[in-house]
Design a protein around this motif. Sequence first.
Motif, PDB file in Angstrom:
ATOM      1  N   GLU A  92       4.568  -1.043  12.185  1.00 18.35           N
ATOM      2  CA  GLU A  92       5.436  -2.136  11.748  1.00 18.35           C
ATOM      3  C   GLU A  92       4.585  -3.201  11.070  1.00 18.35           C
ATOM      4  O   GLU A  92       3.556  -3.611  11.595  1.00 18.35           O
ATOM      5  N   GLY A  93       5.007  -3.631   9.897  1.00 16.70           N
ATOM      6  CA  GLY A  93       4.257  -4.638   9.147  1.00 16.70           C
ATOM      7  C   GLY A  93       3.120  -4.071   8.318  1.00 16.70           C
ATOM      8  O   GLY A  93       2.465  -4.802   7.581  1.00 16.70           O
ATOM      9  N   GLU A  94       2.876  -2.773   8.434  1.00 16.28           N
ATOM     10  CA  GLU A  94       1.855  -2.118   7.619  1.00 16.28           C
ATOM     11  C   GLU A  94       2.560  -1.445   6.447  1.00 16.28           C
ATOM     12  O   GLU A  94       3.663  -0.917   6.602  1.00 16.28           O
ATOM     13  N   LEU A  95       1.900  -1.460   5.277  1.00 16.14           N
ATOM     14  CA  LEU A  95       2.624  -1.142   4.050  1.00 16.14           C
ATOM     15  C   LEU A  95       1.939  -0.136   3.131  1.00 16.14           C
ATOM     16  O   LEU A  95       0.724  -0.024   3.125  1.00 16.14           O
ATOM     17  N   GLY A  96       2.795   0.496   2.349  1.00 16.76           N
ATOM     18  CA  GLY A  96       2.434   1.267   1.166  1.00 16.76           C
ATOM     19  C   GLY A  96       3.469   0.899   0.119  1.00 16.76           C
ATOM     20  O   GLY A  96       4.311   1.711  -0.237  1.00 16.76           O
ATOM     21  N   PRO A  97       3.459  -0.371  -0.350  1.00 18.33           N
ATOM     22  CA  PRO A  97       4.575  -0.887  -1.151  1.00 18.33           C
ATOM     23  C   PRO A  97       4.624  -0.378  -2.584  1.00 18.33           C
ATOM     24  O   PRO A  97       3.598  -0.076  -3.184  1.00 18.33           O
ATOM     25  N   CYS A  98       5.855  -0.288  -3.107  1.00 18.64           N
ATOM     26  CA  CYS A  98       6.016  -0.009  -4.545  1.00 18.64           C
ATOM     27  C   CYS A  98       7.108  -0.894  -5.140  1.00 18.64           C
ATOM     28  O   CYS A  98       7.331  -0.860  -6.333  1.00 18.64           O
ATOM     29  N   GLY A  99       7.777  -1.699  -4.330  1.00 21.79           N
ATOM     30  CA  GLY A  99       8.808  -2.594  -4.839  1.00 21.79           C
ATOM     31  C   GLY A  99       8.997  -3.767  -3.908  1.00 21.79           C
ATOM     32  O   GLY A  99       8.662  -3.693  -2.727  1.00 21.79           O
ATOM     33  N   VAL A 100       9.530  -4.861  -4.465  1.00 15.25           N
ATOM     34  CA  VAL A 100       9.778  -6.051  -3.656  1.00 15.25           C
ATOM     35  C   VAL A 100      10.957  -6.817  -4.243  1.00 15.25           C
ATOM     36  O   VAL A 100      11.163  -6.824  -5.457  1.00 15.25           O
TER      37      VAL A 100
END
Length: 140
Positions: A92-100
């Motif tokens: 939780e709270g750890e990311l592999g982001p591609c959009g926001v």
Amino acid sequence: RVKANGATAINTMVEQKGKDGNTTPLKIPISIKTCASFGSFGSGEAQLHNPVAVAIDRNGNIIVAEKANHRVQVLKKDGSSIRVIGKRGSGEGELGPCGVAVTEQGTIVVSDTGNNRVQIFQEDGSVLRVVGSEGGEEGK
């Protein structure tokens, strides 16, 4: 594409269909002007590495999802860091982001494709909700 005085002019081609069924190309000039530029390569505060998405919150802050740094940064208009959300990992709270995106209420919604889910954060960066997980069943 033509650059002049800090602006980029782009001629975009579109087609208009007439009553006779024939199409006519139309040239539409578009002018894009850079209003701000900041940041440098890296993983420190206010540094960026592979920014993949940008949103603006209700206070005018700039929210940047960074794929390579596994985080989202909240930056002031001048590019200085307000906070960093997330780090590499699958918790939780750890990311592999591609959009926001940012809601009207100020919550930050992150497309966490590296972990096959969406994470929703409060304005202060705390996790509000995690939606989805890897898998093919409903809710995954």
